[in-house]
Design a protein around this motif. Sequence first.
Motif, short mmCIF file in Angstrom:
data_model
loop_
_atom_site.label_atom_id
_atom_site.label_comp_id
_atom_site.label_asym_id
_atom_site.label_seq_id
_atom_site.Cartn_x
_atom_site.Cartn_y
_atom_site.Cartn_z
N GLU A 144 -84.71 36.88 97.40
CA GLU A 144 -85.93 36.30 97.88
C GLU A 144 -87.05 37.33 97.98
O GLU A 144 -86.85 38.36 98.73
CB GLU A 144 -85.72 35.54 99.13
CG GLU A 144 -87.00 34.91 99.91
CD GLU A 144 -86.59 34.34 101.36
OE1 GLU A 144 -85.99 33.46 101.31
OE2 GLU A 144 -87.05 35.21 102.22
N ARG A 146 -91.20 37.79 98.57
CA ARG A 146 -92.33 37.11 99.11
C ARG A 146 -93.51 38.24 98.68
O ARG A 146 -93.02 39.44 98.45
CB ARG A 146 -92.15 37.24 100.37
CG ARG A 146 -91.19 35.99 101.10
CD ARG A 146 -90.83 36.08 102.60
NE ARG A 146 -89.90 35.19 102.96
CZ ARG A 146 -90.06 33.78 103.30
NH1 ARG A 146 -91.02 33.33 103.27
NH2 ARG A 146 -88.83 33.20 103.52
N ILE A 230 -92.97 32.50 98.75
CA ILE A 230 -91.84 33.17 98.16
C ILE A 230 -92.26 32.73 96.28
O ILE A 230 -92.73 31.83 95.74
CB ILE A 230 -90.65 32.27 97.89
CG1 ILE A 230 -89.99 32.38 99.53
CG2 ILE A 230 -89.48 32.70 97.30
CD1 ILE A 230 -88.94 31.60 99.90
#
Length: 402
Positions: A144, A146, A230
């Motif tokens: 992930e 961001r 994200i």
Amino acid sequence: MSETAASEEYIRNAIMSLNTQEHVPKALCEKILARCLKENLTENQVDYLALNVLKSYEYSKIVPSEAVGVIAAQSIGEPGTQMTLRTFHYAGVREMSVSTGLPRLIELVDARRNPKTPVMYVYLEKEFSDTEENARKIHKQIEETRIEKIAKEVDVDLSEEAIIVHLDREMIADKGIDVEDTIEKIKKFKKTTVTHKFDGDDEIIIVEVKMDEITIPKLQKLREKIMKKIIQGIKGIKRGIIDTAPGKKEFRISTEGTNLEKVLLVDGVDKTRTYCNDLHETMEQLGIEAARNLLIRESRKVLEDQSLDVDIRHLMLTADLMTHSGDISQIGRHGISGTKESVLARAAFEVTIKQLIDASVIGEADQLKGIPENVIVGQLCPVGTGDIQLYYDWKKVAAKKA
């Protein structure tokens, strides 16, 4: 006694007959056969080996009416008192840890819905597991990312009523981020206008706010939302580490956080071996049998990490008990112990008065089929020799002899 060297056919017939005639597990017979074929054995030695394998197998069987539950509970509970309260930390990685020891064992038998340290072990197909560089291609798709990870800083410009994101070009190149795609995702925020520009060596994204009434708290709130947006990877996979599988020369990805459903859809991920340590997520995605196997594997791993030797059959019995209904039940008053058929058995475990009052209100009867309830009333327990309904009439036999 024959001292001639045993032929391959002789060895195969002798060992595999244990499976076909005596029902010794096929996998065990094949393992013994593979080893025997490497050794130069005589026919006598093969016969002796087959006989002793059969004796050991018969000796390891559980006899009828054996108190397997009590033995399993004692076999897991006693080593549990020697376990330490520790957490395993990945070397050189800040805040990346996995619960082990007693806390993890308690998580498993309590069937906790949210593990303290959710992790996944993502195995890769051959074309991606051979080198770290190839593994990193999958890693970029899974981990992930961001906006806060690819930004040097995110400022609030009160005079221009805008949020300014200063991009970190080195981090963008490392993670293979598409800036245009990032801008498109930021544009999804309502009542904003997004501009991308270069200020010397600095690359920035300006998010202008178009609200009727703009306040500092609103701008700060929008800044936090933008930072947490994200832009790449799978939600829930906070971090990934490329390492090698134990005892194998292949690369895999160990992650902090789980999202089994989305990870299994990524091309290049080996769907047959990838797993997470969350029982409920595994059951929802792969079914109850997969959850049972995970329960056995995780329990065994916890005990082996502590150098504790517990027969796997005790763990298998516990896993079967927790999953036999088609759902995962914890071992406790809200699970197996609290749903026993016997009133006295439930009362003996916890909340005694409540159990007895509730049972008396609805007129519940106890058939005294189990061990705890028979111990309470002082009767012979239906276990071991107490379960045999066979009587020896010695007077009748004596009369015949006379």
